[in-house]
Design an enzyme around this catalytic site. Structure first.
Site, PDB file in Angstrom:
ATOM      1  N   SER A  32     100.554 108.494 102.548  1.00 54.25           N
ATOM      2  CA  SER A  32     101.998 108.234 102.449  1.00 54.25           C
ATOM      3  C   SER A  32     102.745 109.440 102.978  1.00 54.25           C
ATOM      4  O   SER A  32     102.587 110.556 102.450  1.00 54.25           O
ATOM      5  CB  SER A  32     102.396 108.005 100.991  1.00 54.25           C
ATOM      6  N   HIS A  57     101.163 104.854 105.396  1.00 59.28           N
ATOM      7  CA  HIS A  57     102.005 104.184 104.390  1.00 59.28           C
ATOM      8  C   HIS A  57     103.421 104.762 104.467  1.00 59.28           C
ATOM      9  O   HIS A  57     103.612 105.980 104.361  1.00 59.28           O
ATOM     10  CB  HIS A  57     101.395 104.422 103.012  1.00 59.28           C
ATOM     11  N   ASP A  99     107.122 104.746 102.860  1.00 56.17           N
ATOM     12  CA  ASP A  99     107.851 104.426 101.627  1.00 56.17           C
ATOM     13  C   ASP A  99     109.350 104.357 101.903  1.00 56.17           C
ATOM     14  O   ASP A  99     109.988 105.383 102.152  1.00 56.17           O
ATOM     15  CB  ASP A  99     107.556 105.488 100.568  1.00 56.17           C
ATOM     16  N   MET A 104     112.957 103.660 100.493  1.00 53.73           N
ATOM     17  CA  MET A 104     113.693 103.639  99.211  1.00 53.73           C
ATOM     18  C   MET A 104     115.185 103.639  99.488  1.00 53.73           C
ATOM     19  O   MET A 104     115.659 104.310 100.415  1.00 53.73           O
ATOM     20  CB  MET A 104     113.334 104.870  98.389  1.00 53.73           C
ATOM     21  N   HIS A 154     106.303  99.838 102.894  1.00 49.90           N
ATOM     22  CA  HIS A 154     106.512  99.473 101.486  1.00 49.90           C
ATOM     23  C   HIS A 154     108.011  99.532 101.189  1.00 49.90           C
ATOM     24  O   HIS A 154     108.579 100.617 101.063  1.00 49.90           O
ATOM     25  CB  HIS A 154     105.711 100.473 100.626  1.00 49.90           C
ATOM     26  N   MET A 198     110.916  99.479  98.932  1.00 43.52           N
ATOM     27  CA  MET A 198     111.380  99.604  97.533  1.00 43.52           C
ATOM     28  C   MET A 198     112.891  99.509  97.569  1.00 43.52           C
ATOM     29  O   MET A 198     113.615 100.492  97.366  1.00 43.52           O
ATOM     30  CB  MET A 198     110.914 100.954  96.959  1.00 43.52           C
ATOM     31  N   MET A 210     101.342  98.913  91.982  1.00 41.56           N
ATOM     32  CA  MET A 210     101.965 100.224  91.736  1.00 41.56           C
ATOM     33  C   MET A 210     101.327 100.852  90.509  1.00 41.56           C
ATOM     34  O   MET A 210     101.326 100.266  89.425  1.00 41.56           O
ATOM     35  CB  MET A 210     103.472 100.083  91.508  1.00 41.56           C
ATOM     36  N   ASP A 267      98.877 102.378  94.603  1.00 41.52           N
ATOM     37  CA  ASP A 267      99.884 103.330  95.098  1.00 41.52           C
ATOM     38  C   ASP A 267     100.423 104.146  93.933  1.00 41.52           C
ATOM     39  O   ASP A 267     101.120 103.629  93.066  1.00 41.52           O
ATOM     40  CB  ASP A 267     101.009 102.536  95.765  1.00 41.52           C
TER      41      ASP A 267
END
Ligand code: DX5
Ligand code: ZN
Length: 230
Positions: A18, A43, A45, A47, A76, A78, A147, A182
């Site tokens: 990540s 990966h 992330d 957000m 991913h 979020m 998660m 994760d």
């Protein structure tokens, strides 16, 4: 746009570093280092400061990474309202888009929509969300992300009870769907997650938080080899 990549066959173990813990001032060389060490999945992330209390990266960053790297971009989301933002991430070069079950009203329709964008599909759930919430949707996806920390930040402690949901999810999906974990993955917790049924392991701090990234990746893979399935 580069041709889309597909996930490696399920059952083979994959480390997905990540970039949340990477040096964003040197992202291109950070990614090159882990790809040079044999990693094929990165990966990402995403957000939004709403679904989680942190803000990270948007499609513009994915687009640059796509230009630099041929790695599989495991994205991913979020974010609240992933319906609004999935397309820009797909256009930017995401290979797989994972959404949170907590954020979508009609997950079956959303999976169809994502497939129409030409990406592979993942679904995920927070530690507090029960595995049964995925019973209809998990078999329709290419990967289920479990998660093992509350999403929002890197370098948090692995939640074993959350990881144990992999067992239930493996029963739901059989062997043809990847199960990714994760949060808090290190040499000890990667083995636990594998024993619960995971085959794909996000590692942020355990890779980019270490000075020697190739050695860090090797120590995670070695932990899986040295400690046979429990
Ligand atoms: C947490 C993110 C993770 C995070 C994992 O919200 O979804 O991908 O980067 O970081 P580590 O491996 O440091 O726990
Ligand atoms: Zn993540």
């Amino acid at each position: 746009m580069a041709a889309r990549h597909t996930l490696p066959k399920s059952g083979t173990y994959q480390i997905a570093p990540s970039i949340l813990s990477a040096d964003f001032g040197n992202l291109q060389s950070e990614i090159a280092q882990v790809v040079g060490a044999g990693v094929t999945m990165i990966h990402l992330d995403v957000m939004d400061g709403h679904f989680v209390p942190n803000i990270t990266l948007g499609p513009v960053v994915v687009k640059w990474i796509r230009q630099w790297s041929d790695a599989f971009l495991d994205t991913h989301l979020m974010i609240t309202n992933p319906e609004k933002y999935a397309e820009p991430f797909a256009k930017a070069g995401a290979d797989l888009i994972t959404f949170h079950i907590e954020t979508v009203k009609d997950p079956i329709e959303f999976v169809k929509y994502l497939r129409g964008l030409g990406v592979q599909v993942g679904v995920t759930l927070n530690p507090a969300t029960p595995a049964v919430s995925l019973d209809k949707i998990a078999p329709l996806c290419d990967m289920v992300l479990v998660m093992t920390v509350n999403p929002g930040f890197g370098a948090q402690a692995f939640m074993d009870a959350a990881a144990q949901k992999c067992r239930h999810i493996r029963q739901m999906v059989g062997s043809g769907v990847r199960i990714e974990v994760d949060g808090g993955i290190y040499a000890d917790t990667i083995v636990k997650a594998r024993d619960y049924g995971a085959d794909t392991f996000v590692a942020g701090n355990a890779v980019f938080g270490q000075a020697d990234r190739p050695a860090a990746i090797k120590s995670l893979m070695d932990a899986l080899k040295e400690r046979p399935h429990g």
